[in-house]
Write an enzyme that holds these catalytic residues in place. Structure first.
Site, PDB file in Angstrom:
ATOM      1  N   HIS A 166       0.822  -1.218   0.000  1.00 24.03           N
ATOM      2  CA  HIS A 166       0.000   0.000   0.000  1.00 24.03           C
ATOM      3  C   HIS A 166       0.853   1.265   0.000  1.00 24.03           C
ATOM      4  CE1 HIS A 166      -3.601  -2.446   1.840  1.00 24.03           C
ATOM      5  NE2 HIS A 166      -3.245  -2.850   0.645  1.00 24.03           N
ATOM      6  N   CYS A 181       9.575  23.272  -6.920  1.00 27.93           N
ATOM      7  CA  CYS A 181       9.325  23.594  -8.330  1.00 27.93           C
ATOM      8  C   CYS A 181       7.927  24.165  -8.520  1.00 27.93           C
ATOM      9  CB  CYS A 181       9.509  22.352  -9.203  1.00 27.93           C
ATOM     10  SG  CYS A 181       8.071  21.252  -9.223  1.00 27.93           S
ATOM     11  N   CYS A 239       6.619  14.711  -5.602  1.00 28.37           N
ATOM     12  CA  CYS A 239       6.097  15.839  -6.374  1.00 28.37           C
ATOM     13  C   CYS A 239       5.505  15.286  -7.667  1.00 28.37           C
ATOM     14  CB  CYS A 239       7.211  16.833  -6.685  1.00 28.37           C
ATOM     15  SG  CYS A 239       6.671  18.075  -7.878  1.00 28.37           S
TER      16      CYS A 239
END
Ligand SMILES: [Zn+2]
Length: 243
Positions: free
Chosen positions: A120, A154, A128
């Protein structure tokens, strides 16, 4: 009880390729509350809102609030229990082939276990969605304190490394788990009620390929009938007694 523990010891001694399959009951003894059932996490947080991939992609603040208030503090505080260390000992003896886990807390690895298959995913890795950068739980928490939902450097959105409702299980982990189940000579279920598929198919694969099946769980499971040994009790207590 003593007789059962004795026969468990004998089966472990006679086996050389053991698979341990751990579920929520195994981590419950480290203070991590289970998801299902009365008093479970899902009775407080509706998983179809707080841990559903479609809701998450529309508005991830539900999940991140749940992470901040419930998951992070609990997992941060949790320590491996004697059951985790017993499995590490079994691995060092050369008998343990794989640990397959339904748990997302990373406690097996923290105890020093290698070769863990996480069905899981893991709470300890946050990715990201834009650049693929991986953050630790602590780093994600810090970003979370600054803004909600948290953002990558970012500017991209972050996603937990755990499988959310509506998402498929990671195929590579499922494949590895099936291969391990097929090739083991003893399959020990530890603290799983064996109701979630495809995880619940593993004991049957093991048994079909000639392995012995042991189930240690607080409650009965649908596989008790085909098991060689069933013990209803504490996994950490029994394992530290036997290993
Ligand atoms: Zn990024």
């Amino acid at each position: 009880m003593d007789e059962v523990v004795k026969s468990l010891k004998k089966i472990i001694n006679e086996s050389n390729k053991i698979v341990a399959f751990t579920g929520a009951g195994f981590s419950a003894e480290s203070g991590i509350s289970t998801f299902r059932g009365a008093g479970g996490l899902w009775s407080k947080y509706d998983p179809n809102i707080y841990a559903n991939i479609n809701v998450f992609l529309q508005d991830s603040t539900y999940y991140w609030n749940f992470f901040k208030d419930e998951r992070y503090p609990v997992i941060k505080k949790a320590k491996p229990n004697p059951g985790h260390y017993a499995l590490v000992k079994l691995e060092k003896s050369g008998k343990l082939y794989r640990v397959i886990t339904q748990n997302i807390d990373g406690l097996h690895q923290e105890a020093g276990q290698t070769g863990v298959i996480e069905l899981h995913g893991s709470t300890r890795k946050i990715n990201c969605l834009s650049c693929g950068k991986v953050y630790s739980m602590d780093e994600a928490y810090k970003l979370l304190e600054k803004e909600l939902p948290p953002k990558c450097s970012c500017g991209g959105n972050l996603k937990p490394g755990t499988i959310l409702f509506g998402e498929p299980l990671p195929q590579d982990a499922v494949d590895m788990a099936k291969i391990a189940s097929k090739n083991c000579d003893l399959f020990i279920v530890l603290g799983s009620s064996l109701v979630v598929f495809p995880a619940a198919s593993m004991p049957r694969i093991a048994k079909k390929n000639g392995a012995k099946l042991v189930i240690i769980n607080i409650d009965p499971t649908p596989f008790d009938e085909i098991a060689d040994i069933v013990i209803n009790g504490s996994t950490s207590k029994i394992l530290s007694e036997v290993i």
